[in-house]
Write a protein that holds these residues in place. Structure first.
Motif, PDB file in Angstrom:
ATOM      1  N   ARG A  77     -14.614   2.683  -9.705  1.00  0.00           N
ATOM      2  CA  ARG A  77     -15.247   3.199  -8.487  1.00  0.00           C
ATOM      3  C   ARG A  77     -16.559   2.481  -8.213  1.00  0.00           C
ATOM      4  NH1 ARG A  77     -16.292   9.299  -8.495  1.00  0.00           N
ATOM      5  NH2 ARG A  77     -17.139   8.688  -6.454  1.00  0.00           N
ATOM      6  N   CYS A 304      -9.887   1.082   0.844  1.00  0.00           N
ATOM      7  CA  CYS A 304     -10.595   2.352   0.646  1.00  0.00           C
ATOM      8  C   CYS A 304      -9.608   3.513   0.556  1.00  0.00           C
ATOM      9  CB  CYS A 304     -11.586   2.581   1.786  1.00  0.00           C
ATOM     10  SG  CYS A 304     -13.001   1.456   1.746  1.00  0.00           S
ATOM     11  N   GLU A 305      -8.531   3.464   1.327  1.00  0.00           N
ATOM     12  CA  GLU A 305      -7.501   4.505   1.228  1.00  0.00           C
ATOM     13  C   GLU A 305      -6.822   4.463  -0.137  1.00  0.00           C
ATOM     14  OE1 GLU A 305      -4.928   3.750   4.502  1.00  0.00           O
ATOM     15  OE2 GLU A 305      -6.234   4.752   5.971  1.00  0.00           O
ATOM     16  N   LEU A 308      -9.109   6.101  -2.643  1.00  0.00           N
ATOM     17  CA  LEU A 308      -9.108   7.549  -2.493  1.00  0.00           C
ATOM     18  C   LEU A 308      -7.867   8.164  -3.136  1.00  0.00           C
ATOM     19  CD1 LEU A 308     -10.474  10.041  -1.310  1.00  0.00           C
ATOM     20  CD2 LEU A 308      -9.239   9.623   0.827  1.00  0.00           C
ATOM     21  N   ARG A 311      -8.331   8.136  -6.910  1.00  0.00           N
ATOM     22  CA  ARG A 311      -9.267   9.174  -7.341  1.00  0.00           C
ATOM     23  C   ARG A 311      -8.609  10.539  -7.332  1.00  0.00           C
ATOM     24  NH1 ARG A 311     -14.377   8.192  -3.589  1.00  0.00           N
ATOM     25  NH2 ARG A 311     -14.886  10.272  -4.397  1.00  0.00           N
ATOM     26  N   GLU A 312      -7.804  10.811  -6.306  1.00  0.00           N
ATOM     27  CA  GLU A 312      -7.124  12.104  -6.243  1.00  0.00           C
ATOM     28  C   GLU A 312      -6.077  12.219  -7.345  1.00  0.00           C
ATOM     29  OE1 GLU A 312      -5.595  12.056  -2.324  1.00  0.00           O
ATOM     30  OE2 GLU A 312      -7.458  12.802  -1.391  1.00  0.00           O
TER      31      GLU A 312
END
Length: 316
Positions: A77, A304-305, A308, A311-312
């Motif tokens: 990240r 960026c998607e 994300l 991370r989820e």
């Protein structure tokens, strides 16, 4: 995906690498420390491994090649990049990480020039070179970056995975700065202390050769990123030369009714045609540059998607 990755490019840094790794672990206990060795012939790899770093290798010589390898392989990240020569105190790293993770910074510059660099650095041409490069880029790209060539930076995942690395050597810092400025990425500044290399540690930077490479990189990137300004300047210079040489021919014609310098007149015509061609080349390449900007925004959104989703998935 790591939360924080510390990236240390290294070539023959046995005098300092163990301390840099230990300082990084102390400043960022949750980070994974990666040392990328670039064909060292001393004990750099051995000492870095003993200090607790993950060792990886890049066999193509040059700092730009090392950073390309690091950016391709490491998933995190937030990335902290620092040189292995112990010239940057790692206690500033948490502030830089915070700006990436909590303030949306795409690149954080570890600004040496606003603190101790000019007093600590013992190579006067380096001082002059840093000031010249900073002034040139800020003027050409209408920005206010405090330190262009620092080796202490933090990056977001989006920056690392969309940065097209073309440089092979030390001009890489200049390239990443211009890339961030041109693409309107968020650049934050953290003033950091700088200390000169300890005794026995030798710089790999060649003042003159690498300096000219940096200037060449600025020239190339200005041409690529700002083609209208670049080619318009050439068009203006050519037009001025054409007019200056044409004036005596025109004055002679008005005075005598004759054109006695036909070769000069012909050359002036061709030079003016070159000026017109340069101007329209700038217009066409400017449209291409705008398309590249739109394509970059699309790629950046996709990256960026992806971050994300990761991370989820892993709860980070």
């Amino acid at each position: 995906m790591d939360k924080i990755a510390v990236l240390i490019p290294c070539y023959n840094e046995e005098k300092t690498i163990a301390k840099v790794v230990k300082d990084a672990k102390a400043a960022l206990p949750e980070a994974v420390i990666y040392v990328y060795d670039n064909n060292s012939t001393d004990r750099t790899v051995e000492l870095a491994r003993e200090a607790g770093a993950v060792i990886r290798h890049e066999y193509m010589q040059g700092k730009g090649n090392v950073i390309r390898r690091m950016f391709r392989e490491v998933e995190a990240r937030c990335y902290i990049m620092v040189d292995g020569d112990d010239t940057y105190p790692m206690e500033f790293a948490p502030e830089m990480v915070d700006k990436v993770l909590h303030h949306n910074a795409d690149m954080v510059v570890g600004d040496r020039l606003s603190s101790t660099y000019f007093s600590e650095n013992k190579r006067p041409f380096h001082n002059m070179g840093n000031s010249l490069v900073r002034a040139s880029i800020n003027r050409l790209f209408q920005c206010d970056i405090k330190d262009i060539m620092t080796g202490f930076r933090a990056f977001s995942y989006g920056f690392v995975k969309t940065f097209p690395i073309l440089s092979k050597g030390f001009e890489i810092e200049t390239e990443m700065t211009i890339h961030a400025v041109y693409n309107q990425l968020q650049i934050d500044n953290v003033i950091v202390d700088y200390r000169d290399r300890p005794e026995g540690s030798v710089s790999k930077l060649n003042t003159y050769a690498d300096g000219f490479r940096v200037l060449g990189t600025i020239f190339r990137l200005y041409r690529d990123y700002k083609p209208f300004g670049f080619f318009s300047l050439f068009a203006l210079l050519l037009a001025v030369v054409s007019v200056l040489f044409f004036i005596p021919v025109l004055a002679e014609y008005f005075a005598t009714g004759l054109v006695l310098k036909f070769p000069t007149l012909i050359v002036c015509g061709f030079v003016m045609l070159a000026a017109i061609q340069s101007f329209f080349a700038g217009l066409m390449l400017s449209n291409s540059a705008q398309k590249n900007r739109r394509d970059f925004e699309y790629r950046y959104t996709l990256v960026c998607e992806k971050e994300l989703r990761q991370r989820e998935q892993f709860g980070k």
